[in-house]
Each structure stands twice: as structure tokens, then as C-alpha cells.
Write a protein that holds these residues in place. Structure first.
Motif, PDB file in Angstrom:
ATOM      1  N   UNK A   7       0.831  -1.206   0.000  1.00 39.95           N
ATOM      2  CA  UNK A   7       0.000   0.000   0.000  1.00 39.95           C
ATOM      3  C   UNK A   7       0.865   1.254   0.000  1.00 39.95           C
ATOM      4  N   UNK A   8       1.965   1.231   0.726  1.00 41.40           N
ATOM      5  CA  UNK A   8       2.863   2.385   0.764  1.00 41.40           C
ATOM      6  C   UNK A   8       3.439   2.672  -0.618  1.00 41.40           C
ATOM      7  N   UNK A   9       3.759   1.618  -1.339  1.00 40.69           N
ATOM      8  CA  UNK A   9       4.317   1.776  -2.682  1.00 40.69           C
ATOM      9  C   UNK A   9       3.318   2.447  -3.624  1.00 40.69           C
ATOM     10  N   UNK A  10       2.023   2.223  -3.400  1.00 41.18           N
ATOM     11  CA  UNK A  10       0.982   2.751  -4.279  1.00 41.18           C
ATOM     12  C   UNK A  10       0.423   4.091  -3.798  1.00 41.18           C
ATOM     13  N   UNK A  11       0.781   4.509  -2.601  1.00 45.14           N
ATOM     14  CA  UNK A  11       0.186   5.713  -2.019  1.00 45.14           C
ATOM     15  C   UNK A  11       0.489   6.944  -2.869  1.00 45.14           C
TER      16      UNK A  11
END
Length: 394
Positions: free
Chosen positions: A368-372
């Protein structure tokens, strides 16, 4: 110079020029030129008792009339030098005499004009902020974190798109509300607080449109805005709703939002903004996170799903189900949704953590952090992944 006065007068002055026959793009340029002139000659004292003065020092007893007169002359000057002069000659020959401006409020029509369905959402938002909000191109560009030249091009294209749209065409309330909601969701950046700006514009719209969804949107904005001070730490880190200091929530805004919502719901014409506001009101009503009425929130999400059938609504509903009936029930509600949805990985991570599967939760938080899309959100999710990995290694 009273900036608040200038901004409040901008839409009505623009509407007068359009009513007189100026096309939207030319009228908007003329109004901006008049505002520049006002900044130059009006006094710097912003107090209500400070009357604007003309370049000769005489008091300006009718600021709106002054702006209309200056803007109309700016428009005529531009028209006279334009290659299309002959097509507009009748306007040049019929300059209205200076004097009081008729008390006709066309602001509402400007909302509908700026929310033209042929515009992209980002262009409609930018045009609304410029024409109705009275913001400069520089301010809008800063708020969107794009170069001023890029924003100028975007606004110019939007103005050309609506140039030939009839000013008195029937308006689409839903489109206007969607544009204002997009403005609100842009958040806070630069020297323009877009969330506060959206509330200001919606306050202007509310008394002019007899539709409960306008009140629903205003209530939603107020209730979300009430939590603003508690959403981040001093260093800008995000604070999840459950961890926020509720003593920092703005109780005045909450009370106003609840009152506006109750009046809208009493009309028995439920819409998606009212349903979202009802969910926000239930969060605001809970003294602590543990006392949140998640069962009722799920019921409102069911209503919202019926109204919109939106995958994003179903995603948020899964969180509420996980709180009301346990993480397994939340994961079950999540199962039928597309994993490519924004925030899907973050929601799944949260539910897996609550279910005790720390390894899966840590992996999903990292994903999720990578896509934020925003740095603050990315940092928050990265910290969540690191926290769980540290717990697993103990």
C-alpha cells in the motif's frame, strides 16, 4: 485592500459582464484586470470600516459598481483591439453609463457554467476557483502543486470550452456538487486552503439551491473539516481516526454540521452526500473510538451502497463491517472487490492485522505504501509495515 470583499464580489461582477453579452473567456479576463486595478487603488486597510477609494482618493460608495464599470471598460478596450471587433461592435457602441448595478445575483449560473459536463474534473475545479472563488492563477497553481503556466493553459482551455455555452442554460446540481467535492478533497497546500475554499463556495450555493444534497455536502464538509487539527502531528505525520485527540476536534463545526444534516434528512430525500455526512456525524458523536456505533455506520454504508453502488463505498463498508462484526467478517466483505482499487491493500492490511496475521499485514502495508499517492500517506503506511515487522522479529 479588502481581499475578502474582492473575492465575494468577483462572481457577481463576472455575471454582469456575461449578462451584457461578453463571452465567458473575455469577461473573465476583464474582471481579473479590474481586480488588479482594485488592488492598485483601493486602500490596504482590510477592516470593514475601510471604504475603497478611487485613484483620485474619492470614497467608492459602490464597490461592485466600481468593479463592473472598470471591468466593462477593460472588456471594451480588449474588444476594440480584437480581430473579431466587427462581430462585437454593438457591444462597443452600447456602453452602459456608470451608476448603480442592478441587484441581480447570477452567481449560481456561474457554478453551473464552470461545472460544464464537457470539462474534465480538474479543469472544472480550476475554473470554479478562478471565476467563482476569485483566486488568482498563481494561487490555484500553488494549491495544485503545478507550474503557473500549466495552470494558466488549463484555465484558458476551460474558458474556451464554455465560451459559447448559454449563460441561462438549465444547470445540473449534481455536477456542481461533484466539482465542489473535488475541490474539498484536494485538501490543504500552498497559500490557498482548498478545503476551506470549498466550504466557502458551498455556503454561497446552499441558500440558492432548494436541494437537500447541497445541505448534505455542506454538512459532510463541515464534519470532516472539524477533525482537521487532529489529523496530523506537528511534523506532518498522519494520525488515524482511532488515534486522534478528539479534544482537538472543532465542536462548533461539528454542531453546525449535525444541524445542517438533520435539516436535510428531515426532507426525506436521501442522497449520497447526506449518507456520507451521517457516517461522519456518527464518528463525531463518539466520545472515544471504542464507543463508535459501528453497527449503525454499517447500516448507513448499506444505504450508501444502494445509492451509488460504488466500489470505493464497498471498500469503506468492509472496514466498518470489520469493526462491527470482527476482522473475518470484514475480510469476507472485502473478498469480492478488485484488489487494484485505491487503498484496497491498506484496508486488507488493517483487517489482517486485527485478525492476527502480522506477516500478511506487513506485506500489504508495504504494498500500500508503494501505491500511495501522497508522501504523508506513504510514510504512514511504511511505518505500519516496519512496526509489524519489528513485532514479528521479537
Amino acid at each position: 485592500m479588502n481581499e475578502a470583499l474582492l473575492r465575494s464580489l468577483t462572481p457577481s461582477v463576472l455575471a454582469v459582464l456575461v449578462r451584457r453579452g461578453a463571452d465567458f473567456a473575455a469577461a473573465e479576463d476583464a474582471v481579473q484586470d479590474a481586480l488588479v486595478e482594485a488592488v492598485r487603488v483601493w486602500p490596504a486597510d482590510p477592516s470593514p470600516s475601510s471604504r475603497p477609494r478611487s485613484g483620485k482618493g474619492d470614497p467608492i460608495r459602490d464597490p461592485k459598481g466600481w468593479l463592473v464599470t472598470v471591468a466593462w471598460r477593460k472588456f471594451l478596450d480588449a474588444t476594440r483591439s480584437d480581430t473579431a471587433r466587427r462581430r462585437r461592435e454593438y457591444l462597443v457602441d452600447e456602453e452602459p453609463a456608470p451608476g448603480p448595478v442592478p441587484a441581480v445575483d447570477d452567481t449560481l449560473q456561474l457554478y453551473f457554467l464552470c461545472a460544464n459536463p464537457s470539462l474534465t474534473p480538474s479543469s472544472a475545479v480550476a475554473l470554479t476557483l478562478r471565476a467563482v472563488g476569485g483566486l488568482t492563477t498563481r494561487q490555484i497553481a500553488q494549491a495544485y502543486l503545478v507550474p503557473e503556466a500549466t495552470m494558466a493553459q488549463r484555465i484558458s482551455r476551460a474558458k474556451r470550452t464554455v465560451a459559447d455555452v448559454r449563460f441561462d442554460r438549465p444547470g445540473d446540481v449534481a455536477t456542481v456538487l461533484r466539482v465542489l467535492y473535488l475541490v474539498f478533497n484536494e485538501g490543504y497546500s500552498g497559500d490557498v486552503d482548498l478545503a476551506a475554499e470549498a466550504i466557502r463556495l458551498t455556503r454561497q450555493l446552499a441558500p440558492r439551491v432548494d436541494h437537500p444534497e447541497v445541505a448534505g455536502l455542506l454538512a459532510l464538509m463541515l464534519l470532516h473539516h472539524a477533525r482537521r487539527a487532529a489529523r496530523t502531528t506537528p511534523d506532518g505525520s498522519l494520525v488515524p481516526l482511532a488515534e486522534q485527540d478528539r479534544g482537538r476536534w472543532d465542536t462548533r463545526l461539528i454542531a453546525e454540521g449535525v444541524a445542517v444534516l438533520q435539516a436535510a434528512l428531515a426532507r426525506d430525500r436521501l442522497g449520497e452526500f447526506q449518507a456520507q455526512a451521517a457516517i461522519a456525524a456518527l464518528h463525531a458523536d463518539a466520545p472515544t473510538a471504542d464507543e463508535t456505533d459501528w453497527v449503525q455506520i454499517v447500516e448507513w454504508y448499506d444505504e450508501l451502497t444502494r445509492l451509488t453502488d460504488s466500489p470505493v463505498v464497498r471498500l469503506n463498508r468492509a472496514v466498518a463491517v470489520g469493526e462491527a462484526d470482527g476482522p473475518r467478517a470484514g475480510l469476507s466483505a472485502l473478498a469480492g472487490l478488485d484488489a487494484a482499487l485505491p487503498r484496497y491493500a491498506a484496508v486488507a492490511a488493517y483487517l489482517h492485522e486485527r485478525d492476527g496475521d502480522l506477516e500478511t499485514a506487513a506485506r500489504l502495508y508495504a504494498e500500500a505504501a508503494h501505491k500511495a499517492p501522497h508522501l504523508a500517506e506513504r510514510d504512514h503506511l511504511t511505518r505500519q509495515a516496519a512496526r509489524l515487522n519489528t513485532r514479528r522479529c521479537r
